[in-house]
Every structure is written in C-alpha cells, then in structure tokens.
Write an enzyme that holds these catalytic residues in place. Structure first.
Site, short mmCIF file in Angstrom:
data_model
loop_
_atom_site.label_atom_id
_atom_site.label_comp_id
_atom_site.label_asym_id
_atom_site.label_seq_id
_atom_site.Cartn_x
_atom_site.Cartn_y
_atom_site.Cartn_z
N ASP A 86 0.80 -1.21 0.00
CA ASP A 86 0.00 0.00 0.00
C ASP A 86 0.84 1.27 0.00
O ASP A 86 0.30 2.37 -0.02
CB ASP A 86 -0.92 0.04 1.24
CG ASP A 86 -1.93 -1.08 1.23
OD1 ASP A 86 -2.26 -1.58 0.14
OD2 ASP A 86 -2.39 -1.47 2.32
N ARG A 133 -5.28 -5.09 -10.52
CA ARG A 133 -4.35 -6.20 -10.74
C ARG A 133 -5.06 -7.54 -10.64
O ARG A 133 -4.90 -8.43 -11.49
CB ARG A 133 -3.20 -6.13 -9.72
CG ARG A 133 -2.30 -7.37 -9.72
CD ARG A 133 -1.36 -7.36 -8.52
NE ARG A 133 -2.07 -7.42 -7.25
CZ ARG A 133 -2.53 -8.53 -6.68
NH1 ARG A 133 -2.37 -9.70 -7.28
NH2 ARG A 133 -3.14 -8.47 -5.52
N ARG A 134 -5.83 -7.71 -9.57
CA ARG A 134 -6.56 -8.96 -9.40
C ARG A 134 -7.62 -9.13 -10.48
O ARG A 134 -7.81 -10.23 -11.02
CB ARG A 134 -7.20 -8.99 -8.01
CG ARG A 134 -6.19 -9.16 -6.89
CD ARG A 134 -6.83 -8.95 -5.52
NE ARG A 134 -5.87 -9.18 -4.44
CZ ARG A 134 -5.95 -8.62 -3.24
NH1 ARG A 134 -6.92 -7.77 -2.98
NH2 ARG A 134 -5.05 -8.89 -2.32
N ARG A 151 -14.95 -2.37 -1.75
CA ARG A 151 -14.04 -1.80 -0.76
C ARG A 151 -14.45 -2.31 0.60
O ARG A 151 -15.44 -3.00 0.76
CB ARG A 151 -14.09 -0.28 -0.80
CG ARG A 151 -13.11 0.35 -1.77
CD ARG A 151 -12.76 1.77 -1.35
NE ARG A 151 -12.03 1.78 -0.08
CZ ARG A 151 -11.82 2.86 0.64
NH1 ARG A 151 -12.31 4.04 0.26
NH2 ARG A 151 -11.14 2.80 1.76
N ARG A 157 -15.64 -7.35 3.38
CA ARG A 157 -15.50 -8.06 2.11
C ARG A 157 -15.97 -9.51 2.22
O ARG A 157 -16.64 -10.03 1.32
CB ARG A 157 -14.04 -7.99 1.65
CG ARG A 157 -13.57 -6.56 1.39
CD ARG A 157 -12.19 -6.53 0.79
NE ARG A 157 -11.60 -5.19 0.88
CZ ARG A 157 -10.60 -4.76 0.14
NH1 ARG A 157 -10.06 -5.54 -0.77
NH2 ARG A 157 -10.12 -3.55 0.29
N CYS A 244 -1.76 4.44 -9.67
CA CYS A 244 -2.47 3.61 -8.70
C CYS A 244 -3.41 2.61 -9.38
O CYS A 244 -3.78 1.61 -8.79
CB CYS A 244 -3.25 4.47 -7.72
SG CYS A 244 -4.74 5.20 -8.42
#
Length: 327
Positions: A86, A133-134, A151, A157, A244
């Site tokens: 992060d 990315r995932r 989020r 989650r 980002c």
C-alpha cells in the site's frame, strides 16, 4: 534486555485504527518490546478510513499512509507500520524504511460460497475485488466471471459472500493470517494464476531519517531476504512509472545456487482489467542489487508492450489514495 533502551522514552508507534492495521502494529510493538524497547501505540485516522468512495474515484497514491507520515514528520509519533503493497514507491523526503520484518505468505486467496475454488465457480459467478491487478488476472483466466468493484475491511469483504451478494472475493492471505481468519479461505491461489502486488505480505517500518535511536531499533527487526525480494518487486513498479490504477503484479524469491551464492528470481505481470491484454515475464539477477533486477525486468515488460496499458503515475497528494489498500 537492553537496559538503556528500556530506560528511554517509549517509541510512539502511529497506526490506523482498522483491525488489520492494529493487529500488524501490535505484532511489531511486541517484537520491539522483546528486544527491550518500550513502545506506545498511537491511533491515527486517515482519509482512506473516513472516505467511502472507491479507490479508483479517489485516485492518487498514499491516502492510508499520508496522515501517519504527516504525524511522523511533525514529531507526533516516532514510527509507523505500513503494508508495503500500500506504500507509494517514491521515497518520502525526511523518512526512511528502517526495518522490513520476515514476510508473511504473499499469495492471494479466494473466499467463495460453499468453499468452491476458482476452477469450480461457474461461468457468470460474481467475484469481488477492489484491485485492478486482481481483476486483470481473473479475467485473463478466461473463466467467465463478472468482476465487482468492492471496498471495505476484511470482515466487510467476506460479508459480501456470506450474505450471498457475491459468489467470491479475493483477499491477501497475509492479512487473513494476521487476523487469524485463514479458516475462511476456499483456495490459496497459485502465483502462476495470480501474481501478488509488489511487496504484498511484507511490512515496512518507517521513521524519521535523522532519528538514530529508532532507526537502530527497527533495524533489529529487518530481514535481509525479505528486503531484497520486496525491493526488487517495488523496483518493477517504480521503473514502470505505474499509477495507482495499474494492474501490475510481481513476486521475487531468493534462490541459492549450487556454489552457495544467492540470486533473486523475479516474475511480473502487467495486464488490462478487462482481460484483453496480459504480459508475464521473468528474470534472475544479483541478490546484492535488487533494484537492478527489478528495473531490468521492467524494461523487458516495456519493450514487450506493457506501456500500452499502464496509466501514468499521479502526482502524490496527501488527500488521495493508494491501490489495494488493506487486504
């Protein structure tokens, strides 16, 4: 015990109030105390904790780190514990990462209904992640999933799955291990399918660059192999000049050669979030120069077309966010 350290003023450790951040910071505090240092934990609220907009909407880099870094620079706290995945790659003037402890398992995991694996989820299954990315690597698998942007902390989650709103969510195994929730994992995903974020699973212990006492204390927790690996991974991200929203994964492993020397084996991924483009490359290089290993692999990625899907890096802003914050 170091009596001189015990007699000194406590090291003030600044941390976010989230369960994961507090767990990580408490672990670091315990390690420092075991080395004879007094530690006081100071809770800090960050923009990322109070702004419920999506990370993509907030944009930028470092929202979860910015408030703590300001407190560090202002002398309100003496150190901070960051999830390295992060933390912006560019160094913060006046601060230094003085310690990187032994890394947790860096892999991603699936938490899915009925304990299903990625291969068992049906086409059309809805899988949640806040990470480009995932998302890119899930789409590249060609399994026909619908990707939902989400989020929230680990419990939030996971709650999307237990409530039936989503068929699965992708979370970092390291975060689940730290809060003792690995029992909920349906599958730990092989890096051949999904490379983690650069630095995933590792903690960065940051302090003021002129604070010799704290630098020396944090250096006691530093693990050379972890530092070499994550430095190579983050060098890929830095050399790509990725913003980002860049779907970039990287994983370095330390390999011992027959003659006893050490090398860094590094893999990286760049892709489009819709799965229309994916690029995977690897390289091996010197253990003693991890930055060079990462930069060399980044050049290969750029030569092979990675620049087409990498958004430009944003100008750092203390009120903006980083990718993949939290789990």
């Amino acid at each position: 015990m170091n009596s001189q350290a015990a007699d000194a003023a406590p090291i003030r450790l600044g941390t976010r109030r989230s369960h994961l951040a507090m767990t990580q910071s408490t672990w670091v505090a315990e390690q420092l105390r075991a080395h004879g240092h007094a530690v006081e934990i100071v809770e800090i609220t960050t923009e990322g904790d109070v702004n419920r907009a999506s990370l993509a909407q907030m944009g930028g880099t470092g929202v979860f780190a910015a408030a703590i870094r300001r407190a560090l620079l202002d002398g309100e706290v003496d150190m901070a514990v960051h999830s390295l995945k992060d933390l912006p790659v560019a160094p913060e003037p006046g601060l230094v990462i003085a310690g990187i402890p032994v890394r947790e398992d860096p892999r991603d995991t699936l938490i899915a209904r009925d304990g299903l694996t990625l291969g068992e989820l049906p086409a059309g299954a809805v899988v949640g992640t806040g990470s480009p990315r995932r998302a890119a690597q899930l789409q590249a698998l060609g399994l026909g999933f619908e990707i939902r942007d989400i989020r929230g902390n680990i419990d939030t989650r996971m709650g999307y799955v237990t409530s039936g709103e989503l068929d699965g969510v992708i979370l970092a195994r390291a975060g689940l291990a730290r809060v003792e929730r690995t029992d909920a994992i349906s599958e730990t995903i092989d890096p051949l399918q999904m490379l983690p974020a650069p630095g995933q699973g590792a903690l960065g212990l940051e302090c003021r660059e002129g604070d010799a006492r704290v630098i020396a204390a944090l250096a006691e927790l530093d693990d050379a192999d972890t530092r070499a690996a994550v430095t190579a991974e983050r060098a890929v991200l830095g050399a790509l000049e990725a913003g980002c929203a860049a779907p970039v994964g990287a994983l370095a492993e330390i390999v011992e050669e027959p003659d006893g020397s050490l090398e860094i084996s590094l893999r990286a991924f760049v892709g489009a979030p819709d799965g229309s483009f994916e690029l995977r490359r690897s390289d091996v290089g010197s253990y003693d120069d991890p930055v060079a290993v990462g930069e060399a692999l980044a050049r290969t990625l750029l030569d092979d077309g990675a620049g087409a899907v990498i958004p430009p890096r944003e100008t750092p802003n203390p009120t903006t966010s980083t990718k993949e914050a939290g789990a």
